[in-house]
Design a protein around this motif. Structure first.
Motif, short mmCIF file in Angstrom:
data_model
loop_
_atom_site.label_atom_id
_atom_site.label_comp_id
_atom_site.label_asym_id
_atom_site.label_seq_id
_atom_site.Cartn_x
_atom_site.Cartn_y
_atom_site.Cartn_z
N TYR A 16 -21.19 4.68 -45.62
CA TYR A 16 -20.25 5.04 -46.68
C TYR A 16 -19.13 4.01 -46.77
O TYR A 16 -18.71 3.64 -47.86
CB TYR A 16 -19.67 6.44 -46.48
CG TYR A 16 -18.82 6.82 -47.67
CD1 TYR A 16 -19.43 7.20 -48.86
CD2 TYR A 16 -17.44 6.72 -47.64
CE1 TYR A 16 -18.66 7.48 -49.99
CE2 TYR A 16 -16.67 6.99 -48.76
CZ TYR A 16 -17.29 7.38 -49.93
OH TYR A 16 -16.54 7.64 -51.05
N GLY A 17 -18.66 3.52 -45.63
CA GLY A 17 -17.64 2.47 -45.63
C GLY A 17 -18.13 1.22 -46.36
O GLY A 17 -17.38 0.61 -47.13
N ALA A 18 -19.40 0.85 -46.14
CA ALA A 18 -19.97 -0.31 -46.83
C ALA A 18 -20.05 -0.05 -48.33
O ALA A 18 -19.77 -0.94 -49.14
CB ALA A 18 -21.34 -0.64 -46.26
N ALA A 19 -20.41 1.16 -48.71
CA ALA A 19 -20.46 1.52 -50.13
C ALA A 19 -19.06 1.47 -50.73
O ALA A 19 -18.86 0.99 -51.85
CB ALA A 19 -21.09 2.90 -50.31
N LEU A 20 -18.08 1.95 -49.99
CA LEU A 20 -16.69 1.92 -50.45
C LEU A 20 -16.21 0.48 -50.65
O LEU A 20 -15.48 0.18 -51.60
CB LEU A 20 -15.80 2.65 -49.44
CG LEU A 20 -14.37 2.97 -49.85
CD1 LEU A 20 -14.34 3.85 -51.09
CD2 LEU A 20 -13.64 3.65 -48.71
N ALA A 21 -16.65 -0.43 -49.78
CA ALA A 21 -16.27 -1.84 -49.91
C ALA A 21 -16.70 -2.40 -51.26
O ALA A 21 -16.05 -3.32 -51.77
CB ALA A 21 -16.88 -2.66 -48.78
N GLY A 46 -17.80 -0.18 -41.49
CA GLY A 46 -18.62 -0.27 -42.70
C GLY A 46 -17.94 -1.07 -43.80
O GLY A 46 -18.58 -1.87 -44.49
N VAL A 47 -16.64 -0.85 -43.97
CA VAL A 47 -15.88 -1.62 -44.97
C VAL A 47 -15.97 -3.11 -44.62
O VAL A 47 -16.24 -3.94 -45.49
CB VAL A 47 -14.42 -1.15 -45.05
CG1 VAL A 47 -13.58 -2.11 -45.89
CG2 VAL A 47 -14.33 0.27 -45.62
N GLY A 52 -18.15 -8.41 -45.79
CA GLY A 52 -18.68 -9.62 -45.18
C GLY A 52 -17.66 -10.38 -44.36
O GLY A 52 -17.57 -11.61 -44.43
N VAL A 53 -16.87 -9.65 -43.54
CA VAL A 53 -15.84 -10.31 -42.76
C VAL A 53 -16.38 -10.83 -41.43
O VAL A 53 -17.41 -10.36 -40.93
CB VAL A 53 -14.61 -9.40 -42.52
CG1 VAL A 53 -14.00 -8.97 -43.83
CG2 VAL A 53 -14.96 -8.20 -41.66
N ARG A 54 -15.65 -11.78 -40.86
CA ARG A 54 -16.02 -12.40 -39.59
C ARG A 54 -15.68 -11.49 -38.43
O ARG A 54 -14.62 -10.85 -38.40
CB ARG A 54 -15.30 -13.73 -39.42
CG ARG A 54 -15.70 -14.45 -38.13
CD ARG A 54 -15.04 -15.77 -37.99
NE ARG A 54 -13.59 -15.57 -37.85
CZ ARG A 54 -12.69 -16.49 -38.13
NH1 ARG A 54 -13.05 -17.66 -38.59
NH2 ARG A 54 -11.41 -16.23 -37.97
N VAL A 113 -6.52 -1.89 -44.58
CA VAL A 113 -6.92 -0.55 -44.15
C VAL A 113 -5.99 -0.15 -43.01
O VAL A 113 -5.89 -0.86 -42.01
CB VAL A 113 -8.39 -0.53 -43.68
CG1 VAL A 113 -8.77 0.85 -43.16
CG2 VAL A 113 -9.33 -0.95 -44.81
N VAL A 114 -5.31 0.99 -43.18
CA VAL A 114 -4.34 1.44 -42.18
C VAL A 114 -4.75 2.80 -41.65
O VAL A 114 -4.78 3.79 -42.39
CB VAL A 114 -2.91 1.50 -42.77
CG1 VAL A 114 -1.91 1.90 -41.68
CG2 VAL A 114 -2.52 0.18 -43.40
#
Length: 185
Positions: A16-21, A46-47, A52-54, A113-114
């Motif tokens: 879901y985090g990836a979808a939110l991204a 997931g975000v 696609g962060v390092r 993201v906090v």
């Protein structure tokens, strides 16, 4: 717009985090709330994957904030954990410590993201996503709760996402259609 989804486990929470991204862009502020072990860092993993962060996304509890640049030319991820802010000995208060992090300097160029930021970071921008994660526990009895508490990856999460401000007007959040990868119920 408010969306409520149920993620079956930690992998579904990451999905879901990836979808939110997919709907996030530079300048977005995401404020995560939920109890210990509810899945705030898991959702942020997931975000990070979706952006696609390092590097691996891990809890910044002791470092307070991590900057993770994009490997794909997109926005960086600034991941903040405000849980340990505020000195119990009467030193700096949470708002002073957050100001010292200088989050507004990277806000326009990053997705920020906090975790544990509700009530403290809303002044950074008029637009934000508020994400509440709940992890039901102890539904079958005391022993089940103890087992569940030891396995943070187990069990469903209820994820409620609410867009605040004009940035989110008309944006369809993942789960708004009733489906996303890994959803149950």
């Amino acid at each position: 717009m408010t969306v409520r989804v149920v993620a079956g486990d930690a992998d579904a929470t990451r999905a879901y985090g990836a979808a939110l991204a997919g709907v996030l862009r530079a300048g977005d502020l995401v404020v995560l709330t939920g109890g210990l072990g509810a899945g705030k860092t898991t959702l942020t993993q997931g975000v990070g994957a979706g952006l696609g962060v390092r590097g691996p996304v891990v809890s910044p509890t002791f470092t307070i904030a991590r900057l993770q640049p994009s490997l794909t030319g997109g926005p960086a991820l600034v991941h903040v954990d405000a849980y340990r802010l505020g000195s119990p000995d009467g030193g700096l208060d949470v708002s002073t410590e957050l100001e010292a992090l200088d989050l507004d300097a990277s806000l326009d160029s990053s997705v920020t993201v906090v975790e544990w930021g509700a009530g403290w970071v809303e002044a950074l921008t008029d637009d934000r996503l508020e994400v509440n994660l709940e992890r039901p526990r102890g539904s079958a009895g005391a022993d089940d709760w103890a087992d569940d508490a030891l396995d943070a990856a187990a069990g469903p999460r209820v994820i409620t996402v609410r867009g605040i401000g004009s940035r989110w007007s008309g944006v369809e959040l993942p789960g708004g259609s009733g489906e996303y990868p890994g959803a149950i119920g």
